[in-house]
Design an enzyme around this catalytic site. Structure first.
Site, short mmCIF file in Angstrom:
data_model
loop_
_atom_site.label_atom_id
_atom_site.label_comp_id
_atom_site.label_asym_id
_atom_site.label_seq_id
_atom_site.Cartn_x
_atom_site.Cartn_y
_atom_site.Cartn_z
N LYS A 1 46.83 38.10 38.01
CA LYS A 1 48.22 37.70 38.28
C LYS A 1 49.05 38.92 38.71
O LYS A 1 49.81 38.86 39.68
CB LYS A 1 48.83 37.04 37.03
CG LYS A 1 48.24 35.66 36.75
CD LYS A 1 48.62 35.10 35.39
CE LYS A 1 47.89 33.79 35.13
NZ LYS A 1 48.10 33.24 33.79
N GLN B 1 50.72 35.09 28.25
CA GLN B 1 49.37 34.58 28.47
C GLN B 1 48.87 33.86 27.21
O GLN B 1 48.91 34.42 26.11
CB GLN B 1 48.43 35.74 28.84
CG GLN B 1 47.03 35.31 29.21
CD GLN B 1 46.98 34.46 30.47
OE1 GLN B 1 47.67 34.70 31.45
NE2 GLN B 1 46.15 33.41 30.45
N ASP C 1 55.76 29.46 34.15
CA ASP C 1 54.53 28.75 33.79
C ASP C 1 54.78 27.24 33.69
O ASP C 1 53.85 26.45 33.63
CB ASP C 1 53.99 29.26 32.44
CG ASP C 1 52.75 30.13 32.61
OD1 ASP C 1 52.12 30.07 33.69
OD2 ASP C 1 52.42 30.88 31.68
#
Ligand code: NAD
Length: 293
Positions: free
Chosen positions: A52, A96, A119
């Site tokens: 990412k 994460q 997200d």
């Protein structure tokens, strides 16, 4: 049968984003900034976060990686998120997952400012998505939409069967495929671990999204001729022939299913790269919204 090439489509998305970032800079506006928090050093999470961050660099975004010890307290993690929420230069925040067991993922998700929730897991983002309002869609389902769009696959009136109902993949993709837009307007059946007659249901599907995390679960005798098959699964299975000692397997038995499909995604190189492309898209959108403000 046509392969839906996630590497190729994600590269096209990234190329487009790189141009857009250059335009932002040329007009004197700030460029997108993604802040990622990685707790502990789980191998798969390390790999995901690294790609990412790398992808941010490729499109000209600023990125910040904050590493925290696996033993970090929930309070200290929330404090870090609040600092990022208050930082005007940061457009998107991702933590994460999974997190160590002593930390509540829901509390962490709820703490991220909804306007930085790239997200797409915050209840406000999910609520907006369900109501058909502009929203940050969860990255994996959004990546699937981008791929369907790239290949111009017809979805209107199709029967889509989604296997899995998690908050990050199954449930949101079922909502998005059902929305009154393109890609969407499908009749959607959501299957899960308590579903009876899964094979019969799959055989009725024009589109199957397999997101259950069981390697090579979907076999050829569960798929109608000409179906579109989207494989979300990523499972590491032991493979002594590989240098790493493991192979990555999807939820679809690609070798037997592929020949029956009109379109199919490979694993790796299908939905995975699209998830990152979608995260970048969300971060770009978050930046535009902040620039407007
Ligand atoms: P999860 O474990 O949270 O959910 C799995 C879902 O599958 C559950 O709803 C469960 O009811 C259902 N299920 C399990 N066994 C089943 C069965 N035999 N029949 C029908 N339904 C069954 O998993 P998740 O987080 O949604 O992830 C699913 C898979 O997708 C995993 O392999 C994960 O690694 C992968 N994944 C990939 C990406 C990507 O970027 N490609 C992103 C997220 C998740």
């Amino acid at each position: 049968m046509k392969i839906m090439d996630g590497k190729l489509v994600s590269q096209a998305v990234k190329d487009d984003l790189r141009k857009k970032v250059q335009e932002l800079e040329a007009s004197g506006m700030k460029k997108p900034h993604l802040a990622a928090i990685l707790v502990g050093n789980n191998g798969a999470s390390e790999t995901y976060v690294a790609s990412k961050v790398k992808s941010c660099g490729e499109v000209g975004f600023t990125s910040t990686l904050i590493r925290m010890d696996a033993a970090v307290s929930q309070q200290d993690l929330l404090k870090e998120i609040t600092t990022l929420n208050d930082n005007d230069d940061v457009d998107g925040i991702l933590v994460q997952l999974p997190l160590p067991k002593h930390i509540s993922e829901q509390v962490v998700i709820d703490t991220i400012s909804a306007d930085k929730d790239v997200d797409g897991f915050h209840p406000e983002s999910v609520g907006r998505m369900v109501q058909g309002l502009p929203a940050f869609y969860p990255a994996t389902p959004y990546g699937i939409l981008l791929m369907i769009e790239h290949y111009g696959i017809e979805t209107k009136g199709k029967h889509a069967v989604v296997i899995g109902r998690s908050n990050i993949v199954g449930r949101p993709i079922s909502i998005l495929l059902n929305r009154n837009d393109y890609p969407g307007n499908c009749t959607v059946t959501v299957c899960h671990s308590h579903t009876h007659n899964l094979k019969d249901i799959c055989l009725q599907a024009d589109i199957i999204v397999a997101a259950l995390g069981r390697p090579e679960f979907l076999k050829a005798d569960m798929v109608k001729e000409g179906a579109v098959v989207i494989d979300v699964g990523i499972t590491r299975v032991e493979d002594p022939s590989k240098k790493s000692g493991f192979a990555i397997k999807g939820d679809v038995d690609f070798a037997s299913v592929a020949e029956k499909c009109s379109y199919i995604t490979p694993v790796p190189g299908g939905v995975g790269p699209m998830t990152i492309a979608a995260l970048l898209m969300n971060t770009y959108k978050a930046c535009l919204l902040r620039n407007k403000k």
